[in-house]
Design a protein around this motif. Structure first.
Motif, PDB file in Angstrom:
ATOM      1  N   VAL A  15       0.853  -1.184   0.000  1.00 43.25           N
ATOM      2  CA  VAL A  15       0.000   0.000   0.000  1.00 43.25           C
ATOM      3  C   VAL A  15       0.889   1.233   0.000  1.00 43.25           C
ATOM      4  CG1 VAL A  15      -1.728   1.333   1.277  1.00 43.25           C
ATOM      5  CG2 VAL A  15      -1.898  -1.169   1.190  1.00 43.25           C
ATOM      6  N   VAL A  16       0.642   2.133  -0.943  1.00 42.48           N
ATOM      7  CA  VAL A  16       1.393   3.388  -1.009  1.00 42.48           C
ATOM      8  C   VAL A  16       0.482   4.490  -0.481  1.00 42.48           C
ATOM      9  CG1 VAL A  16       2.770   4.927  -2.452  1.00 42.48           C
ATOM     10  CG2 VAL A  16       2.549   2.507  -3.077  1.00 42.48           C
ATOM     11  N   GLY A  17       0.821   5.000   0.696  1.00 43.79           N
ATOM     12  CA  GLY A  17      -0.010   6.002   1.355  1.00 43.79           C
ATOM     13  C   GLY A  17      -0.644   5.425   2.603  1.00 43.79           C
ATOM     14  N   ALA A  18      -0.235   5.898   3.762  1.00 44.95           N
ATOM     15  CA  ALA A  18      -0.740   5.361   5.028  1.00 44.95           C
ATOM     16  C   ALA A  18      -1.747   6.286   5.693  1.00 44.95           C
ATOM     17  CB  ALA A  18       0.432   5.108   5.984  1.00 44.95           C
ATOM     18  N   GLY A  19      -2.401   7.120   4.873  1.00 47.42           N
ATOM     19  CA  GLY A  19      -3.406   8.027   5.408  1.00 47.42           C
ATOM     20  C   GLY A  19      -4.747   7.335   5.593  1.00 47.42           C
ATOM     21  N   HIS A  20      -5.812   8.126   5.605  1.00 47.99           N
ATOM     22  CA  HIS A  20      -7.156   7.634   5.875  1.00 47.99           C
ATOM     23  C   HIS A  20      -7.544   6.480   4.950  1.00 47.99           C
ATOM     24  CE1 HIS A  20     -11.330   8.003   7.220  1.00 47.99           C
ATOM     25  NE2 HIS A  20     -11.698   7.964   5.956  1.00 47.99           N
ATOM     26  N   MET A  21      -7.468   6.706   3.623  1.00 50.26           N
ATOM     27  CA  MET A  21      -7.868   5.655   2.677  1.00 50.26           C
ATOM     28  C   MET A  21      -6.865   4.513   2.656  1.00 50.26           C
ATOM     29  SD  MET A  21     -10.815   6.025   1.515  1.00 50.26           S
ATOM     30  CE  MET A  21     -10.666   4.572   0.486  1.00 50.26           C
ATOM     31  N   GLY A  22      -5.593   4.828   2.747  1.00 44.63           N
ATOM     32  CA  GLY A  22      -4.579   3.785   2.732  1.00 44.63           C
ATOM     33  C   GLY A  22      -4.777   2.775   3.847  1.00 44.63           C
ATOM     34  N   GLN A  23      -5.201   3.254   5.017  1.00 37.25           N
ATOM     35  CA  GLN A  23      -5.433   2.345   6.141  1.00 37.25           C
ATOM     36  C   GLN A  23      -6.629   1.436   5.890  1.00 37.25           C
ATOM     37  OE1 GLN A  23      -5.091   4.145  10.117  1.00 37.25           O
ATOM     38  NE2 GLN A  23      -3.901   5.809   9.202  1.00 37.25           N
ATOM     39  N   TYR A  24      -7.652   1.949   5.195  1.00 35.83           N
ATOM     40  CA  TYR A  24      -8.782   1.091   4.814  1.00 35.83           C
ATOM     41  C   TYR A  24      -8.311  -0.029   3.882  1.00 35.83           C
ATOM     42  CZ  TYR A  24     -12.496   4.061   6.750  1.00 35.83           C
ATOM     43  OH  TYR A  24     -13.334   4.752   7.585  1.00 35.83           O
ATOM     44  N   HIS A  25      -7.433   0.322   2.956  1.00 39.43           N
ATOM     45  CA  HIS A  25      -6.905  -0.681   2.023  1.00 39.43           C
ATOM     46  C   HIS A  25      -6.105  -1.734   2.781  1.00 39.43           C
ATOM     47  CE1 HIS A  25      -7.713   0.969  -2.099  1.00 39.43           C
ATOM     48  NE2 HIS A  25      -8.023   2.018  -1.358  1.00 39.43           N
ATOM     49  N   MET A  26      -5.287  -1.306   3.732  1.00 42.13           N
ATOM     50  CA  MET A  26      -4.484  -2.254   4.502  1.00 42.13           C
ATOM     51  C   MET A  26      -5.377  -3.223   5.274  1.00 42.13           C
ATOM     52  SD  MET A  26      -1.367   0.143   5.840  1.00 42.13           S
ATOM     53  CE  MET A  26      -0.393  -1.220   6.454  1.00 42.13           C
ATOM     54  N   LEU A  27      -6.457  -2.704   5.855  1.00 44.43           N
ATOM     55  CA  LEU A  27      -7.393  -3.553   6.588  1.00 44.43           C
ATOM     56  C   LEU A  27      -8.007  -4.600   5.663  1.00 44.43           C
ATOM     57  CD1 LEU A  27      -9.085  -4.292   9.061  1.00 44.43           C
ATOM     58  CD2 LEU A  27     -10.683  -2.481   8.419  1.00 44.43           C
ATOM     59  N   VAL A  75      -2.699   2.426  -4.505  1.00 41.76           N
ATOM     60  CA  VAL A  75      -2.086   3.749  -4.537  1.00 41.76           C
ATOM     61  C   VAL A  75      -3.071   4.729  -3.912  1.00 41.76           C
ATOM     62  CG1 VAL A  75      -1.146   5.581  -5.996  1.00 41.76           C
ATOM     63  CG2 VAL A  75      -0.739   3.164  -6.585  1.00 41.76           C
ATOM     64  N   ALA A  76      -2.771   5.181  -2.696  1.00 38.62           N
ATOM     65  CA  ALA A  76      -3.673   6.061  -1.949  1.00 38.62           C
ATOM     66  C   ALA A  76      -2.920   7.294  -1.462  1.00 38.62           C
ATOM     67  CB  ALA A  76      -4.290   5.302  -0.769  1.00 38.62           C
ATOM     68  N   VAL A  77      -2.141   7.871  -2.366  1.00 35.80           N
ATOM     69  CA  VAL A  77      -1.402   9.105  -2.082  1.00 35.80           C
ATOM     70  C   VAL A  77      -2.214  10.278  -2.629  1.00 35.80           C
ATOM     71  CG1 VAL A  77       0.865   7.990  -2.055  1.00 35.80           C
ATOM     72  CG2 VAL A  77      -0.096   8.776  -4.233  1.00 35.80           C
ATOM     73  N   PRO A  78      -1.805  11.532  -2.383  1.00 37.90           N
ATOM     74  CA  PRO A  78      -2.527  12.658  -2.981  1.00 37.90           C
ATOM     75  C   PRO A  78      -2.635  12.533  -4.499  1.00 37.90           C
ATOM     76  CG  PRO A  78      -1.050  13.450  -1.275  1.00 37.90           C
ATOM     77  CD  PRO A  78      -0.768  11.978  -1.444  1.00 37.90           C
ATOM     78  N   THR A  79      -3.736  13.028  -5.057  1.00 41.09           N
ATOM     79  CA  THR A  79      -4.072  12.824  -6.471  1.00 41.09           C
ATOM     80  C   THR A  79      -2.947  13.220  -7.415  1.00 41.09           C
ATOM     81  OG1 THR A  79      -6.391  13.240  -5.933  1.00 41.09           O
ATOM     82  CG2 THR A  79      -5.782  13.355  -8.258  1.00 41.09           C
ATOM     83  N   GLU A  80      -2.253  14.315  -7.116  1.00 43.99           N
ATOM     84  CA  GLU A  80      -1.213  14.785  -8.032  1.00 43.99           C
ATOM     85  C   GLU A  80      -0.028  13.818  -8.120  1.00 43.99           C
ATOM     86  OE1 GLU A  80      -0.542  17.042  -4.082  1.00 43.99           O
ATOM     87  OE2 GLU A  80      -2.247  16.394  -5.324  1.00 43.99           O
ATOM     88  N   GLN A  81       0.067  12.869  -7.176  1.00 38.34           N
ATOM     89  CA  GLN A  81       1.153  11.874  -7.215  1.00 38.34           C
ATOM     90  C   GLN A  81       0.723  10.540  -7.850  1.00 38.34           C
ATOM     91  OE1 GLN A  81       2.805  11.476  -3.221  1.00 38.34           O
ATOM     92  NE2 GLN A  81       2.445  13.643  -2.826  1.00 38.34           N
TER      93      GLN A  81
END
Length: 344
Positions: A15-27, A75-81
Motif C-alpha cells: 500500500v502506497v499512502g498510510a493516510g485515511h484511505m490507505g489504512q482502509y486498504h491495509m485492513l 495507490v492512496a497518495v494525494p491525487t497529483e502523485q
C-alpha cells in the motif's frame, strides 16, 4: 484455461499512502487469507510505523522499494502523485488499484491505461460504489429512468483540503448515473461554492441526456448529517437506494380512486413497497478482491479487461463540472462538452 503450477500461490500486496484511505486498504488486504501484506510506503515515517506495527508489516520510504517484492499495490497518495507512482509500479508489471480520481487530467489517465496495455499490468480505479451490493442489484432493476436524484452529503473532513467535493464525493455519483443511463449527455448545468476550504465544498449538477432522462446530483461536505441516497423515477416504479445501508426500496402504485361528494373530493391511493434483499459486504474489500482475481487471471495469460471508457468518462465529466463552477459558466451543451457520445 488451465492454471499453471504456482499461479495459485499467495499474492504479495503493498500500500502506497498510510493516510485515511490507505489504512482502509491495509485492513482489506489483511482480511484476505491468500494475500501477504508486504509493506506500506509513506513519506510520514512515524505514521507509517504506527500503521505497519498494527498490521505486522514493514515500513518503506519509497514506492520503488515495492518493485520485485509485490504482485499488486494500492495507490492512496494525494491525487497529483497518482500518475508517477502508478506508472512506475505498472512499468514493473505490478497490478495497481489507484484511488479516485485516477489523475488530475484526462491526458494522464489515458497515458496510465496505455502503460497498462503495454506492460500487461492490471489497472483498476477506486470507484468503490460499483461494488456496493445495492448498486449491483440496482442495475438489474433500472430500465427506463426518467428522473435520477442523487444526494451525497456530509460534514467537512479537514483531511480533504486539495480535492474539491466534485472529485472527492460527486465523482462516485457521476460514475453510477452514467452507468445507469444508456444515452450520451447532451446538456450540463453546474453550480457550486466554497464553504470550509479553498476549493468547491458544495456542488449541484443537472445532466440532461439525449434519451430525455434528467439527473440531479448534489454533493456537499458542509452538511452535518451524512446522507448517501439515489432515487430513480421510472414509468412503473420509484426506486430509492441508500448507499450507506446497502438498501433498496421499490415503490409501486397498485390503485387509486377519487370520491366526490358535496363537501370534498377524497383521494385514496394504494401502493406497495418492495424491499429488495441485498447481499451486504464491505465494498472496498470486494473491490480489492476484484483486483486480486484480475491479477491472478493475468498471470495465467488471460487478456486483461480494463474499464477505460467508463473511468475516463467519469473523470472527464467531473473535470468539466469543476471548470464550469470555477469559471462561473453554469451551462454547457453537446457542442462544448469535452466528450463526444459515450467516449471521454
Amino acid at each position: 484455461m488451465a492454471v499453471r503450477a504456482g499461479d495459485e500461490r499467495r499474492l504479495r500486496a503493498g500500500v502506497v499512502g498510510a493516510g485515511h484511505m490507505g489504512q482502509y486498504h491495509m485492513l482489506a488486504y489483511a482480511e484476505l487469507w491468500d494475500i501477504d501484506l508486504v509493506g506500506v510506503v509513506d513519506v510520514d515515517r512515524e505514521r507509517a510505523k504506527q500503521v505497519a506495527a498494527y498490521y505486522d508489516t514493514q515500513v518503506l520510504s519509497d514506492h520503488h522499494e515495492l518493485i520485485g517484492t509485490v504482485d499488486l499495490a494500492s495507490v492512496a497518495v494525494p491525487t497529483e502523485q497518482h500518475f508517477q507512482v502508478a506508472s512506475d509500479l505498472m512499468e514493473a508489471g505490478i497490478g495497481v488499484l489507484v484511488e479516485k480520481p485516477i489523475t488530475p487530467t484526462v491526458e494522464e489517465a489515458r497515458e496510465l491505461f496505455a502503460i497498462a496495455r503495454r506492460s500487461g499490468a492490471v489497472l483498476h480505479v477506486g470507484h468503490v460504489e460499483r461494488y456496493n451490493g445495492a448498486v449491483q442489484e440496482l442495475k438489474k432493476i433500472v430500465e427506463r429512468p426518467i428522473l435520477i436524484e442523487s444526494r451525497r452529503l456530509g460534514p467537512f473532513a479537514p483531511r480533504v483540503q486539495k480535492d474539491s467535493v466534485v472529485m472527492d464525493l460527486m465523482i462516485h455519483d457521476l460514475d453510477i448515473v452514467l452507468s445507469l443511463v444508456d444515452s450520451p449527455p447532451r446538456r450540463l448545468t453546474a453550480m457550486g461554492s466554497s464553504v470550509h476550504s479553498g476549493v468547491i465544498d458544495i456542488a449541484n449538477v443537472q445532466v440532461g441526456f439525449e434519451s430525455g432522462t434528467i439527473a440531479l446530483i448534489t454533493a456537499s461536505r458542509a452538511t452535518e448529517e451524512k446522507i448517501r441516497t439515489l432515487a430513480i423515477t421510472q414509468p412503473d416504479a420509484y426506486v430509492v437506494l441508500d448507499y450507506s445501508e446497502q438498501d433498496i426500496r421499490i415503490h409501486r402504485r397498485a390503485a387509486q380512486e377519487y370520491t366526490l361528494n358535496r363537501e370534498s373530493i377524497r383521494y385514496r391511493r394504494a401502493s406497495f413497497v418492495e424491499h429488495v434483499q441485498v447481499h451486504k459486504d464491505n465494498p472496498l474489500k470486494l473491490e480489492i478482491l476484484h483486483l486480486v482475481r484480475a491479477v491472478r487471471r493475468a498471470r495465467t495469460g488471460e487478456p486483461i479487461v480494463l474499464a477505460e471508457a467508463e473511468d475516463l468518462r467519469s473523470l472527464a465529466m467531473a473535470l468539466e463540472i469543476e471548470r464550469m463552477i470555477r469559471d462561473g459558466r453554469p451551462e454547457a451543451d453537446s457542442n462544448t462538452l469535452p466528450w463526444s457520445g459515450h467516449s471521454a
